[in-house]
Design a protein around this motif. Structure first.
Motif, short mmCIF file in Angstrom:
data_model
loop_
_atom_site.label_atom_id
_atom_site.label_comp_id
_atom_site.label_asym_id
_atom_site.label_seq_id
_atom_site.Cartn_x
_atom_site.Cartn_y
_atom_site.Cartn_z
N MET A 276 0.85 -1.18 0.00
CA MET A 276 0.00 0.00 0.00
C MET A 276 0.88 1.23 0.00
N SER A 277 0.54 2.20 -0.80
CA SER A 277 1.35 3.40 -0.90
C SER A 277 0.51 4.63 -0.72
N THR A 278 1.19 5.74 -0.42
CA THR A 278 0.51 7.01 -0.21
C THR A 278 0.54 7.82 -1.50
N SER A 279 -0.58 8.37 -1.86
CA SER A 279 -0.67 9.19 -3.07
C SER A 279 -1.43 10.46 -2.76
N GLU A 280 -0.89 11.62 -3.24
CA GLU A 280 -1.54 12.89 -2.97
C GLU A 280 -2.90 12.97 -3.65
N GLN A 281 -3.10 12.20 -4.75
CA GLN A 281 -4.35 12.23 -5.48
C GLN A 281 -5.40 11.30 -4.88
N ALA A 282 -4.98 10.40 -4.07
CA ALA A 282 -5.90 9.40 -3.53
C ALA A 282 -6.87 10.03 -2.56
N GLN A 283 -8.10 9.52 -2.55
CA GLN A 283 -9.08 9.99 -1.58
C GLN A 283 -8.82 9.38 -0.20
N LEU A 284 -7.97 8.37 -0.16
CA LEU A 284 -7.56 7.76 1.11
C LEU A 284 -6.05 7.64 1.11
N LEU A 285 -5.41 8.18 2.14
CA LEU A 285 -3.97 8.05 2.30
C LEU A 285 -3.67 6.94 3.30
N VAL A 286 -2.67 6.13 2.99
CA VAL A 286 -2.31 5.00 3.84
C VAL A 286 -0.85 5.15 4.23
N ASP A 287 -0.60 5.20 5.53
CA ASP A 287 0.75 5.37 6.04
C ASP A 287 1.02 4.29 7.08
N ARG A 288 2.20 3.69 6.99
CA ARG A 288 2.54 2.61 7.92
C ARG A 288 3.86 2.91 8.61
N VAL A 289 3.87 2.78 9.91
CA VAL A 289 5.09 2.86 10.71
C VAL A 289 5.12 1.60 11.57
N ASP A 290 6.04 0.70 11.22
CA ASP A 290 6.10 -0.61 11.87
C ASP A 290 4.73 -1.29 11.75
N GLY A 291 4.11 -1.66 12.87
CA GLY A 291 2.83 -2.37 12.78
C GLY A 291 1.62 -1.48 12.91
N VAL A 292 1.82 -0.16 12.85
CA VAL A 292 0.71 0.78 13.00
C VAL A 292 0.39 1.43 11.66
N VAL A 293 -0.86 1.31 11.24
CA VAL A 293 -1.29 1.88 9.96
C VAL A 293 -2.28 3.01 10.22
N THR A 294 -2.03 4.16 9.59
CA THR A 294 -2.94 5.29 9.66
C THR A 294 -3.65 5.45 8.33
N LEU A 295 -4.97 5.39 8.35
CA LEU A 295 -5.80 5.63 7.17
C LEU A 295 -6.36 7.04 7.30
N THR A 296 -6.06 7.89 6.32
CA THR A 296 -6.48 9.29 6.39
C THR A 296 -7.44 9.62 5.26
N LEU A 297 -8.68 9.98 5.62
CA LEU A 297 -9.64 10.44 4.63
C LEU A 297 -9.09 11.72 4.01
N ASN A 298 -9.06 11.79 2.67
CA ASN A 298 -8.32 12.86 2.01
C ASN A 298 -9.15 13.61 0.97
N ARG A 299 -10.30 14.12 1.42
CA ARG A 299 -11.09 15.04 0.60
C ARG A 299 -11.34 16.30 1.43
N PRO A 300 -10.27 16.99 1.78
CA PRO A 300 -10.41 18.09 2.74
C PRO A 300 -11.35 19.21 2.29
N ASP A 301 -11.37 19.51 0.99
CA ASP A 301 -12.23 20.59 0.51
C ASP A 301 -13.71 20.21 0.54
N GLN A 302 -14.00 18.93 0.61
CA GLN A 302 -15.38 18.43 0.67
C GLN A 302 -15.70 17.87 2.06
N PHE A 303 -14.94 18.29 3.06
CA PHE A 303 -15.12 17.82 4.44
C PHE A 303 -15.10 16.29 4.52
N ASN A 304 -14.31 15.69 3.61
CA ASN A 304 -14.10 14.23 3.60
C ASN A 304 -15.40 13.45 3.46
N ALA A 305 -16.34 14.02 2.70
CA ALA A 305 -17.59 13.30 2.42
C ALA A 305 -17.27 11.99 1.71
#
Length: 262
Positions: free
Chosen positions: A1-30
């Protein structure tokens, strides 16, 4: 899984912890169809990840999530489309619960309708004390039926029904009192508070954490006697894990345990 600025969902992993970030800030992440699909795909992958320890659900911009994308919904007028859309959303919510490790919602701004449903579907939730929560579909003539499923499993019946019938926002402090979130902190402390909770969970035996989450949700649907029978069997099986022997030995020897994850 990789992080992309265009993706509506960002995925970041540090060791065994994964952060899923809703990424539609201008639309309040609808939640669009695409964002739901990306969430589902990520959750399906994470469900098979033996090294996963914890998941954080976060959001970019000024809000956590404003619910379904109403413009996208309004552009369709087909009943079958709506059936598929709400089924897809329901599957995402159930996948959060079914994930074998704890999922923590990190909430800021507003969480409304299906956004509030996301918070309620996570195992734990920490919010900024400026965050607000609502199931506000009734204000546009649409009762929040699917959010009601998650909400009513977190919030006392009359409180949940009041939120659903009035559509009013509640504060973070009220959300804590109602059991929707675990804690409300100053916005500047949100990251550190979530990080500390993640660290606490990751310091525990992976076997105990995974056993505990699965057991906790399954027993909730049982009667009292069946729940005790089931829990006893789970606990007996858990006792056979190497981590339990290590944990008990470490406790009696007054030293930190070294978890093997088995």
């Amino acid at each position: 899984m990789s992080t992309s600025e265009q993706a509506q969902l960002l995925v970041d992993r540090v060791d065994g912890v994964v952060t899923l970030t809703l990424n539609r800030p201008d639309q309040f992440n609808a939640l669009t169809e695409e964002l739901l699909a990306q969430l589902q795909s990520s959750l399906d992958v994470l469900a098979q990840d033996a090294d996963l320890r914890c998941v954080v659900l976060a959001a970019a911009g000024r809000a956590f999530c404003a619910g379904h994308d109403l413009k996208q919904m309004r552009a369709a007028s087909d009943h079958d489309y709506y059936v598929r859309l709400f089924a897809r959303c329901g599957r995402v919510m159930q996948s959060l619960v079914a994930l074998p490790v704890p999922v923590i919602a990190k909430v800021h701004g507003m969480a409304t309708a299906a956004g509030c449903q996301l918070v309620a579907s996570c195992d734990l939730a920490i919010a900024a004390d400026t965050a607000k929560f609502a199931v506000s579909g009734i204000n546009v003539g649409l009762f929040c039926s699917t959010p009601a499923v998650a909400l009513s499993r977190n919030v006392p019946a009359k409180k949940a029904f009041e939120m659903l019938m009035t559509g009013r926002f509640i504060s973070s402090s009220e959300a804590v009192d109602n059991g929707l979130i675990n804690q409300a902190v100053a916005p500047g402390q949100l990251d550190a508070t979530v990080a500390a909770l993640v660290q606490t969970i990751c310091a525990k035996s992976p076997v105990a954490v995974r056993t505990g989450k699965a057991m906790y949700y399954r027993q909730r649907s049982m009667g009292l006697a069946d729940a005790y029978d089931y829990a006893g069997g789970v606990m007996a099986q858990n006792m056979m894990a190497q981590d339990v022997a290590e944990g008990i030995d470490a406790f009696t020897q007054k030293r930190p345990p070294v978890w093997k994850g088995c």
